[in-house]
Design an enzyme around this catalytic site. Structure first.
Site, short mmCIF file in Angstrom:
data_model
loop_
_atom_site.label_atom_id
_atom_site.label_comp_id
_atom_site.label_asym_id
_atom_site.label_seq_id
_atom_site.Cartn_x
_atom_site.Cartn_y
_atom_site.Cartn_z
N GLU A 98 -46.96 -36.44 -52.66
CA GLU A 98 -46.23 -35.74 -53.72
C GLU A 98 -44.74 -35.76 -53.41
O GLU A 98 -44.35 -35.81 -52.24
CB GLU A 98 -46.76 -34.30 -53.80
CG GLU A 98 -46.12 -33.42 -54.82
CD GLU A 98 -46.38 -33.84 -56.26
OE1 GLU A 98 -45.80 -34.86 -56.69
OE2 GLU A 98 -47.12 -33.15 -56.97
N ASP A 99 -43.91 -35.71 -54.44
CA ASP A 99 -42.47 -35.70 -54.22
C ASP A 99 -41.96 -34.30 -53.87
O ASP A 99 -41.20 -34.13 -52.93
CB ASP A 99 -41.71 -36.26 -55.42
CG ASP A 99 -42.01 -35.55 -56.73
OD1 ASP A 99 -42.92 -34.70 -56.79
OD2 ASP A 99 -41.32 -35.84 -57.74
N ASP A 102 -43.16 -27.14 -55.96
CA ASP A 102 -42.34 -26.08 -56.50
C ASP A 102 -43.23 -24.85 -56.65
O ASP A 102 -43.52 -24.17 -55.68
CB ASP A 102 -41.75 -26.56 -57.83
CG ASP A 102 -40.57 -25.75 -58.31
OD1 ASP A 102 -40.49 -24.55 -57.99
OD2 ASP A 102 -39.73 -26.30 -59.04
N PHE A 151 -32.00 -27.12 -58.14
CA PHE A 151 -32.55 -28.22 -58.93
C PHE A 151 -32.06 -29.54 -58.35
O PHE A 151 -30.86 -29.82 -58.37
CB PHE A 151 -32.18 -28.10 -60.41
CG PHE A 151 -32.98 -29.03 -61.26
CD1 PHE A 151 -34.27 -28.70 -61.62
CD2 PHE A 151 -32.47 -30.25 -61.66
CE1 PHE A 151 -35.04 -29.57 -62.39
CE2 PHE A 151 -33.23 -31.12 -62.42
CZ PHE A 151 -34.52 -30.78 -62.79
N ARG A 164 -33.51 -40.90 -60.88
CA ARG A 164 -34.53 -41.27 -59.90
C ARG A 164 -34.01 -42.29 -58.89
O ARG A 164 -34.47 -42.34 -57.76
CB ARG A 164 -35.76 -41.86 -60.60
CG ARG A 164 -36.57 -40.89 -61.41
CD ARG A 164 -37.85 -41.56 -61.91
NE ARG A 164 -38.51 -40.81 -62.95
CZ ARG A 164 -39.33 -39.79 -62.75
NH1 ARG A 164 -39.58 -39.39 -61.52
NH2 ARG A 164 -39.89 -39.16 -63.76
#
Length: 179
Positions: A98-99, A102, A151, A164
């Site tokens: 997973e990146d 959150d 963010f 990205r």
């Protein structure tokens, strides 16, 4: 694009060093066993590409795509599977790649879904962890970096499908995502 970044949170060099460390640890932990990497699209694709090259044991990969954000910066809490695995994971040693974690809702949902498919083992590797935002308790076995509640974009992470391709993790200027 870089003018939209408030500051670089994690440099290209720090990313490469940590991904190499993760690859070495995963290789040692899974030595002598099959490994099946399940990447969560689209954000994890850059991390996956580097991580799989840092893993020195044989492994296979597959992809899942989910949605819980839409065009927002906040998770809706409702997870949709947009693309499912092409192969069975039954009896496999699965590592979800997973990146970012959150709220944890998406990963908690994916974990339950994949455990129901009877893998031999199921672990999680996330490049980034935003513990402050966690709403679902999800066990994470490998973490690249713990980050503050800001963010971030770059290295596969996006806002509205952009940024990205930045080679670092940067904090996006608030005026770029707040309307």
């Amino acid at each position: 694009m870089e003018a939209d970044i408030l500051r670089i949170l994690i440099s290209r060099e720090a990313l490469q060093a940590r991904v190499s460390e993760l690859g070495a640890q995963i290789s040692a932990d899974y030595a002598g066993r099959d490994l099946f990497l399940v990447a969560v699209l689209k954000g994890s694709v850059v991390f996956l590409a580097d991580l799989m090259r840092a893993i020195s044991i044989l492994h296979r990969i597959d992809f899942m795509a989910t949605s819980s954000y839409g065009a927002s910066t906040q998770s809706t809490g409702v997870v949709q599977i947009l693309k499912d695995l092409e192969e069975s994971i039954e009896g496999q040693n699965v590592l979800i790649v997973e990146d970012i974690i959150d709220s944890g809702h998406t990963l908690a949902y994916l974990r339950r879904l994949l455990l129901a498919r009877n893998p031999a083992s199921l672990c999680i590797c996330s490049l980034l962890d935003k513990k402050e935002r966690r709403e679902s308790d999800v066990p994470v076995d490998y973490i690249g970096f713990s980050i503050p509640n800001e963010f971030v974009v770059g290295y596969g992470l996006d806002f509205n499908e952009m940024y990205r391709n930045l080679p670092f993790i940067g904090v996006l200027k608030p005026e770029k995502y707040r309307v």
